[in-house]
Design a protein around this motif. Structure first.
Motif, PDB file in Angstrom:
ATOM      1  N   THR A 182       0.851  -1.185   0.000  1.00 13.05           N
ATOM      2  CA  THR A 182       0.000   0.000   0.000  1.00 13.05           C
ATOM      3  C   THR A 182       0.883   1.230   0.000  1.00 13.05           C
ATOM      4  OG1 THR A 182      -0.132  -0.043   2.405  1.00 13.05           O
ATOM      5  CG2 THR A 182      -1.895  -1.150   1.199  1.00 13.05           C
ATOM      6  N   LYS A 183       0.437   2.215  -0.686  1.00 12.04           N
ATOM      7  CA  LYS A 183       1.176   3.468  -0.753  1.00 12.04           C
ATOM      8  C   LYS A 183       0.410   4.522   0.018  1.00 12.04           C
ATOM      9  CE  LYS A 183       3.395   4.342  -4.633  1.00 12.04           C
ATOM     10  NZ  LYS A 183       3.582   4.754  -6.012  1.00 12.04           N
ATOM     11  N   ALA A 184       1.125   5.548   0.402  1.00  7.64           N
ATOM     12  CA  ALA A 184       0.471   6.674   1.063  1.00  7.64           C
ATOM     13  C   ALA A 184      -0.504   7.324   0.095  1.00  7.64           C
ATOM     14  CB  ALA A 184       1.520   7.681   1.518  1.00  7.64           C
ATOM     15  N   ASP A 185      -1.459   8.028   0.652  1.00  5.85           N
ATOM     16  CA  ASP A 185      -2.421   8.729  -0.195  1.00  5.85           C
ATOM     17  C   ASP A 185      -1.709   9.686  -1.144  1.00  5.85           C
ATOM     18  OD1 ASP A 185      -4.696   7.520   0.754  1.00  5.85           O
ATOM     19  OD2 ASP A 185      -5.049   9.030   2.299  1.00  5.85           O
ATOM     20  N   VAL A 186      -2.270   9.828  -2.297  1.00  6.26           N
ATOM     21  CA  VAL A 186      -1.751  10.752  -3.295  1.00  6.26           C
ATOM     22  C   VAL A 186      -2.001  12.170  -2.795  1.00  6.26           C
ATOM     23  CG1 VAL A 186      -2.050  11.537  -5.668  1.00  6.26           C
ATOM     24  CG2 VAL A 186      -2.194   9.111  -5.131  1.00  6.26           C
ATOM     25  N   GLN A 187      -1.048  13.044  -3.031  1.00  6.84           N
ATOM     26  CA  GLN A 187      -1.220  14.441  -2.635  1.00  6.84           C
ATOM     27  C   GLN A 187      -2.008  15.156  -3.719  1.00  6.84           C
ATOM     28  OE1 GLN A 187       2.703  16.016  -2.116  1.00  6.84           O
ATOM     29  NE2 GLN A 187       3.020  14.990  -0.176  1.00  6.84           N
ATOM     30  N   THR A 188      -2.945  15.970  -3.300  1.00  9.80           N
ATOM     31  CA  THR A 188      -3.722  16.759  -4.246  1.00  9.80           C
ATOM     32  C   THR A 188      -3.368  18.229  -4.071  1.00  9.80           C
ATOM     33  OG1 THR A 188      -5.580  16.876  -2.711  1.00  9.80           O
ATOM     34  CG2 THR A 188      -5.639  15.127  -4.358  1.00  9.80           C
ATOM     35  N   THR A 231      10.537  17.845  -9.375  1.00  4.57           N
ATOM     36  CA  THR A 231      10.710  16.430  -9.040  1.00  4.57           C
ATOM     37  C   THR A 231       9.394  15.678  -8.848  1.00  4.57           C
ATOM     38  OG1 THR A 231      10.892  17.027  -6.709  1.00  4.57           O
ATOM     39  CG2 THR A 231      12.954  16.828  -7.957  1.00  4.57           C
ATOM     40  N   ASP A 232       8.272  16.358  -8.936  1.00  4.50           N
ATOM     41  CA  ASP A 232       6.980  15.697  -8.733  1.00  4.50           C
ATOM     42  C   ASP A 232       6.713  14.650  -9.795  1.00  4.50           C
ATOM     43  OD1 ASP A 232       6.410  17.218  -6.524  1.00  4.50           O
ATOM     44  OD2 ASP A 232       5.035  18.572  -7.542  1.00  4.50           O
ATOM     45  N   SER A 233       6.131  13.551  -9.352  1.00  5.04           N
ATOM     46  CA  SER A 233       5.667  12.509 -10.268  1.00  5.04           C
ATOM     47  C   SER A 233       4.513  11.791  -9.577  1.00  5.04           C
ATOM     48  CB  SER A 233       6.788  11.527 -10.615  1.00  5.04           C
ATOM     49  OG  SER A 233       7.188  10.806  -9.470  1.00  5.04           O
ATOM     50  N   SER A 290      -1.390   5.065  -8.654  1.00  3.71           N
ATOM     51  CA  SER A 290      -1.861   6.143  -7.791  1.00  3.71           C
ATOM     52  C   SER A 290      -2.950   6.959  -8.476  1.00  3.71           C
ATOM     53  CB  SER A 290      -0.706   7.069  -7.399  1.00  3.71           C
ATOM     54  OG  SER A 290       0.208   6.407  -6.558  1.00  3.71           O
ATOM     55  N   VAL A 291      -2.730   7.274  -9.754  1.00  7.84           N
ATOM     56  CA  VAL A 291      -3.750   8.022 -10.498  1.00  7.84           C
ATOM     57  C   VAL A 291      -5.025   7.197 -10.605  1.00  7.84           C
ATOM     58  CG1 VAL A 291      -4.354   9.069 -12.705  1.00  7.84           C
ATOM     59  CG2 VAL A 291      -2.065   9.389 -11.779  1.00  7.84           C
ATOM     60  N   SER A 292      -4.876   5.903 -10.828  1.00  8.39           N
ATOM     61  CA  SER A 292      -6.053   5.031 -10.908  1.00  8.39           C
ATOM     62  C   SER A 292      -6.856   5.076  -9.618  1.00  8.39           C
ATOM     63  CB  SER A 292      -5.635   3.585 -11.196  1.00  8.39           C
ATOM     64  OG  SER A 292      -4.957   3.492 -12.404  1.00  8.39           O
ATOM     65  N   ARG A 293      -6.151   5.006  -8.486  1.00 10.46           N
ATOM     66  CA  ARG A 293      -6.835   5.069  -7.190  1.00 10.46           C
ATOM     67  C   ARG A 293      -7.559   6.402  -7.019  1.00 10.46           C
ATOM     68  NH1 ARG A 293      -2.061   2.994  -5.335  1.00 10.46           N
ATOM     69  NH2 ARG A 293      -1.534   4.896  -4.199  1.00 10.46           N
ATOM     70  N   VAL A 300      -4.547  18.847  -9.377  1.00 12.51           N
ATOM     71  CA  VAL A 300      -3.247  18.287  -9.772  1.00 12.51           C
ATOM     72  C   VAL A 300      -2.867  17.266  -8.719  1.00 12.51           C
ATOM     73  CG1 VAL A 300      -0.803  18.795 -10.151  1.00 12.51           C
ATOM     74  CG2 VAL A 300      -2.542  20.400 -10.951  1.00 12.51           C
ATOM     75  N   VAL A 301      -2.390  16.095  -9.145  1.00 10.21           N
ATOM     76  CA  VAL A 301      -2.023  15.037  -8.212  1.00 10.21           C
ATOM     77  C   VAL A 301      -0.542  14.665  -8.350  1.00 10.21           C
ATOM     78  CG1 VAL A 301      -4.339  14.075  -8.054  1.00 10.21           C
ATOM     79  CG2 VAL A 301      -2.784  13.200  -9.788  1.00 10.21           C
ATOM     80  N   ARG A 302       0.042  14.266  -7.212  1.00 12.77           N
ATOM     81  CA  ARG A 302       1.423  13.796  -7.180  1.00 12.77           C
ATOM     82  C   ARG A 302       1.563  12.797  -6.041  1.00 12.77           C
ATOM     83  NH1 ARG A 302       4.250  19.269  -4.798  1.00 12.77           N
ATOM     84  NH2 ARG A 302       3.342  19.167  -2.739  1.00 12.77           N
ATOM     85  N   ASP A 303       2.564  11.918  -6.139  1.00 17.22           N
ATOM     86  CA  ASP A 303       2.850  10.973  -5.055  1.00 17.22           C
ATOM     87  C   ASP A 303       3.630  11.672  -3.971  1.00 17.22           C
ATOM     88  OD1 ASP A 303       1.590   8.589  -5.818  1.00 17.22           O
ATOM     89  OD2 ASP A 303       3.249   8.025  -7.114  1.00 17.22           O
TER      90      ASP A 303
END
Length: 114
Positions: free
Chosen positions: A67-73, A84-86, A91-94, A111-114
């Motif tokens: 599991t990954k941390a929640d995506v930052q919005t 450096t954002d990616s 993550s985008v699917s989630r 805008v979303v980033r990990d």
């Protein structure tokens, strides 16, 4: 799904990303995303534009149970975007599923980033 740099997020895109997107054939895809952005905003239905920062393919070594941390919005303008954002495809699917199920960011872009 869209990409960071479309619409009002262009102003906050890092300068190197602007150069890359503006001087390569990617500019045509960016223009298409911009047209879709405008068309969607004209509809009366509920919509959300999810703008991915630099999209990364998932690590094939990652286990499906990881599991990954929640995506930052970030807001529509992408305030706080960094070079450096990616964001990973998974993550985008989630985010897309969460937006659809929970009705988040209705009639807005994010805008979303990990």
């Amino acid at each position: 799904m869209s990409t960071a740099g479309v619409g009002d997020s262009w102003a906050n895109l890092p300068w190197l990303s602007k150069a890359f997107m503006g001087w390569t054939n990617i500019k045509y895809a960016l223009e298409d995303h911009g047209l879709v952005d405008k068309e969607i905003r004209l509809t009366t239905m509920d919509w959300t534009l999810v703008r991915a920062s630099r999209l990364q393919f998932d690590d094939s070594k990652q286990k499906p149970t990881d599991t990954k941390a929640d995506v930052q919005t970030l807001n529509s303008k992408g305030d706080g975007m960094r070079m450096t954002d990616s964001v990973s495809v998974s993550s985008v699917s989630r985010v897309l599923v969460k937006v659809a199920v929970e009705g988040l960011f209705i009639k807005s872009a994010v805008v979303v980033r990990d």
